[in-house]
Design a protein around this motif. Sequence first.
Motif, PDB file in Angstrom:
ATOM      1  N   ARG A  56       0.958  -1.010  -0.044  1.00 45.62           N
ATOM      2  CA  ARG A  56      -0.203   0.041  -0.031  1.00 45.62           C
ATOM      3  C   ARG A  56       0.800   1.455   0.005  1.00 45.62           C
ATOM      4  O   ARG A  56       0.205   2.483   0.064  1.00 45.62           O
ATOM      5  CB  ARG A  56      -0.938  -0.142   1.060  1.00 45.62           C
ATOM      6  CG  ARG A  56      -2.074  -1.129   1.190  1.00 45.62           C
ATOM      7  CD  ARG A  56      -3.025  -1.379   2.364  1.00 45.62           C
ATOM      8  NE  ARG A  56      -3.865  -2.060   2.297  1.00 45.62           N
ATOM      9  CZ  ARG A  56      -3.989  -3.176   2.164  1.00 45.62           C
ATOM     10  NH1 ARG A  56      -2.739  -4.029   2.236  1.00 45.62           N
ATOM     11  NH2 ARG A  56      -5.162  -4.059   1.939  1.00 45.62           N
ATOM     12  N   VAL A  57       2.239   0.898  -0.067  1.00 41.57           N
ATOM     13  CA  VAL A  57       3.156   2.277  -0.203  1.00 41.57           C
ATOM     14  C   VAL A  57       3.329   2.560  -1.554  1.00 41.57           C
ATOM     15  O   VAL A  57       4.077   1.626  -2.228  1.00 41.57           O
ATOM     16  CB  VAL A  57       4.460   2.128   0.804  1.00 41.57           C
ATOM     17  CG1 VAL A  57       5.287   3.300   0.600  1.00 41.57           C
ATOM     18  CG2 VAL A  57       4.150   1.792   2.254  1.00 41.57           C
ATOM     19  N   HIS A  58       2.876   3.571  -2.144  1.00 42.02           N
ATOM     20  CA  HIS A  58       3.256   4.020  -3.462  1.00 42.02           C
ATOM     21  C   HIS A  58       4.188   4.859  -3.839  1.00 42.02           C
ATOM     22  O   HIS A  58       4.702   5.238  -4.757  1.00 42.02           O
ATOM     23  CB  HIS A  58       1.911   4.178  -4.139  1.00 42.02           C
ATOM     24  CG  HIS A  58       0.849   3.285  -4.014  1.00 42.02           C
ATOM     25  ND1 HIS A  58       0.848   1.945  -4.627  1.00 42.02           N
ATOM     26  CD2 HIS A  58      -0.343   3.309  -3.255  1.00 42.02           C
ATOM     27  CE1 HIS A  58      -0.036   1.295  -4.287  1.00 42.02           C
ATOM     28  NE2 HIS A  58      -0.939   1.773  -3.554  1.00 42.02           N
ATOM     29  N   ASP A  59       4.318   5.942  -2.905  1.00 41.05           N
ATOM     30  CA  ASP A  59       5.386   7.044  -3.163  1.00 41.05           C
ATOM     31  C   ASP A  59       6.668   6.279  -3.304  1.00 41.05           C
ATOM     32  O   ASP A  59       7.099   5.678  -2.168  1.00 41.05           O
ATOM     33  CB  ASP A  59       5.391   7.976  -1.803  1.00 41.05           C
ATOM     34  CG  ASP A  59       6.170   9.212  -1.931  1.00 41.05           C
ATOM     35  OD1 ASP A  59       7.282   9.242  -1.389  1.00 41.05           O
ATOM     36  OD2 ASP A  59       5.753  10.162  -2.600  1.00 41.05           O
ATOM     37  N   PRO A  60       7.598   6.706  -4.148  1.00 41.80           N
ATOM     38  CA  PRO A  60       8.939   6.308  -4.378  1.00 41.80           C
ATOM     39  C   PRO A  60       9.891   6.347  -3.309  1.00 41.80           C
ATOM     40  O   PRO A  60      10.535   5.863  -2.817  1.00 41.80           O
ATOM     41  CB  PRO A  60       9.496   6.809  -5.537  1.00 41.80           C
ATOM     42  CG  PRO A  60       8.224   7.289  -6.380  1.00 41.80           C
ATOM     43  CD  PRO A  60       7.171   7.758  -5.226  1.00 41.80           C
ATOM     44  N   ARG A  61       9.834   7.598  -2.640  1.00 36.11           N
ATOM     45  CA  ARG A  61      10.590   7.982  -1.397  1.00 36.11           C
ATOM     46  C   ARG A  61      10.422   7.001  -0.313  1.00 36.11           C
ATOM     47  O   ARG A  61      10.978   6.583   0.378  1.00 36.11           O
ATOM     48  CB  ARG A  61      10.545   9.397  -1.153  1.00 36.11           C
ATOM     49  CG  ARG A  61      11.179  10.208  -1.946  1.00 36.11           C
ATOM     50  CD  ARG A  61      11.045  11.735  -1.839  1.00 36.11           C
ATOM     51  NE  ARG A  61       9.630  11.962  -1.875  1.00 36.11           N
ATOM     52  CZ  ARG A  61       8.953  13.304  -1.550  1.00 36.11           C
ATOM     53  NH1 ARG A  61       9.840  14.315  -1.560  1.00 36.11           N
ATOM     54  NH2 ARG A  61       7.727  13.558  -1.835  1.00 36.11           N
ATOM     55  N   ARG A  62       8.931   6.716  -0.199  1.00 35.84           N
ATOM     56  CA  ARG A  62       8.640   5.971   1.047  1.00 35.84           C
ATOM     57  C   ARG A  62       8.909   4.548   0.914  1.00 35.84           C
ATOM     58  O   ARG A  62       9.463   3.805   1.931  1.00 35.84           O
ATOM     59  CB  ARG A  62       7.399   6.305   1.434  1.00 35.84           C
ATOM     60  CG  ARG A  62       6.680   7.628   2.045  1.00 35.84           C
ATOM     61  CD  ARG A  62       5.340   7.590   2.372  1.00 35.84           C
ATOM     62  NE  ARG A  62       4.997   8.969   2.960  1.00 35.84           N
ATOM     63  CZ  ARG A  62       3.841   9.279   3.196  1.00 35.84           C
ATOM     64  NH1 ARG A  62       2.846   8.413   3.114  1.00 35.84           N
ATOM     65  NH2 ARG A  62       3.689  10.592   3.697  1.00 35.84           N
ATOM     66  N   ARG A  63       8.838   4.312  -0.407  1.00 38.38           N
ATOM     67  CA  ARG A  63       9.084   2.774  -0.723  1.00 38.38           C
ATOM     68  C   ARG A  63      10.751   2.567  -0.706  1.00 38.38           C
ATOM     69  O   ARG A  63      11.427   1.505   0.004  1.00 38.38           O
ATOM     70  CB  ARG A  63       8.745   2.603  -2.229  1.00 38.38           C
ATOM     71  CG  ARG A  63       7.299   2.296  -2.361  1.00 38.38           C
ATOM     72  CD  ARG A  63       6.957   1.425  -3.554  1.00 38.38           C
ATOM     73  NE  ARG A  63       7.453  -0.006  -3.565  1.00 38.38           N
ATOM     74  CZ  ARG A  63       6.655  -0.932  -2.949  1.00 38.38           C
ATOM     75  NH1 ARG A  63       5.519  -0.801  -2.278  1.00 38.38           N
ATOM     76  NH2 ARG A  63       7.344  -2.116  -2.722  1.00 38.38           N
ATOM     77  N   ALA A  64      11.703   3.581  -0.895  1.00 33.20           N
ATOM     78  CA  ALA A  64      13.017   3.552  -0.810  1.00 33.20           C
ATOM     79  C   ALA A  64      13.121   3.471   0.774  1.00 33.20           C
ATOM     80  O   ALA A  64      14.191   2.608   1.148  1.00 33.20           O
ATOM     81  CB  ALA A  64      13.655   4.731  -1.166  1.00 33.20           C
ATOM     82  N   LEU A  65      12.566   3.935   1.716  1.00 34.44           N
ATOM     83  CA  LEU A  65      12.794   3.701   3.174  1.00 34.44           C
ATOM     84  C   LEU A  65      12.473   2.217   3.410  1.00 34.44           C
ATOM     85  O   LEU A  65      13.163   1.774   4.565  1.00 34.44           O
ATOM     86  CB  LEU A  65      11.775   4.618   3.994  1.00 34.44           C
ATOM     87  CG  LEU A  65      11.930   6.222   3.954  1.00 34.44           C
ATOM     88  CD1 LEU A  65      10.827   6.816   4.662  1.00 34.44           C
ATOM     89  CD2 LEU A  65      13.147   6.537   4.352  1.00 34.44           C
TER      90      LEU A  65
END
Length: 495
Positions: free
Chosen positions: A353-362
């Motif tokens: 459910r995480v779609h933002d690339p920066r948050r996925r990088a985390l």
Amino acid sequence: MIWGVRAQDSSGVAAGPATEPGPAAARRATDDLATDGARSPHVVRLLMVASVALITLAAFEALAVATVMPVVVDDLGGLHLYAVAAGAPLAAQLVATAASGAWVDARGPRGSLVVGVLAFCVGLVVAGLAPAMGILAIGRAVQGFGAGLLMVPLYVLVGAMVPADRQPRFFAAFAAAWVVPGLVGPAIAGTVADAVSWRWVFLAVPVLTLAAGAVLVPLLRHVPRKRRAAQDPAARRATRKILLAATGAGLAAAALQVAGSGGGASGLVLAVAGVAVLAVTVRLLLPVGALRLRRGVPSAVTCRGLLNAAFVSAETFLPLLLVREHGWTVREAGLVLTVSSLTWAGGSAVQGRVHDPRRRALLLWLGPLILVTGTLVAAAASLPGAPAWWVVVGWTIAGAGIGLVFPALSVVVLQSTAPAQHGAVSSSLQISDALGAALGLAAAGALFLAFVAHGALGFLAGLLVSAALAVGALAAGARATAVSAPAPASASAEA
């Protein structure tokens, strides 16, 4: 565990067992395969039932064996072979997966599937009737080889026989086939071991496996034997090179596991030979720069291997810790496997459910960090006076951590490589999974045996190795966040 990890991936990319090739492999070897009747609703339904049944049985066996191994070693002795019996299937799968890919490409899925089912069943029977731990380890190696042979054809059959719009349902069902065994498998295995015998955990599964195979094999008449096509000499040489490298790596991993079980001078020879073979073969199996943690795909592939090494090596010894040092029954100790299955699934669902690339990088460093924390909490249960429930709490945390990062790495790898390289890079992920688990068990097992004479200190030493491997995954995950240009999945250059 049989397959190293559990296929609970909500990313849309199947990324679980070491032998599980993922959707990319379903597009391999499908030319000239399907007949007109292959895509009929009736045949598709039968394929779904039989293939999901096989995966469910293999998933159950993975978790069931991990649950009952403490009582197995109490009955048979051979504590020094505990890690070998756990790791032998993983080393064998590494070889079988490469062999199955080449077999399916050349001849179609029929032969690999039939031989895989038979070898899986034979291995279980040998393990279930084993009079000693060494025979059980051999049986488990045969079992793992069979699992490696049968899984690749299942995915190819889906690609050949299932309409494109229904294929996502199959892959979702394949991943879901691990959920129920994760919830009830340890409890059932513990109950059987306590009430009857641990042997029936091995001996009951072949009957059900053959029944599922009896449904699946008739469907193969819809899949004509593949015509042998002229293969480019360069492609043939590349296939042979990968197959030989995978075989060498699998044998090297097995040698290191045996060396870690204690063998004096012979053990030292095996260890040196294993390391020497790995130094040559790993560079052929992993992306260029994987061992040097080159940013992007190479680090992502290495991270997967280290994650699997940390998780599988720790989970192999945690039930034994609870039984031997804290007096739990095998059924009670199986709780640790159930809770990690639940939190793995939860972590996988959250990352989906995480779609933002920066948050996925985390996620690529947050997941390993949580795994490190959970492993250390579980390891603390081996300290004098520490309560047993620390294992359950720690492994609940660890399951969530690997659930967050494992499928996220699949997404990073596929999104960072050209479509033409998806099959090869998916193969690298599976090889990294299998090799990481096998080598992690060898390292943790060697430290466990070195200190086991001091009681719980042996468990602490082995679990600290697992935590160190998770720290390595944290470093690799942090470097995987910076995506590099698409890299080939395997090369002869230095990895």
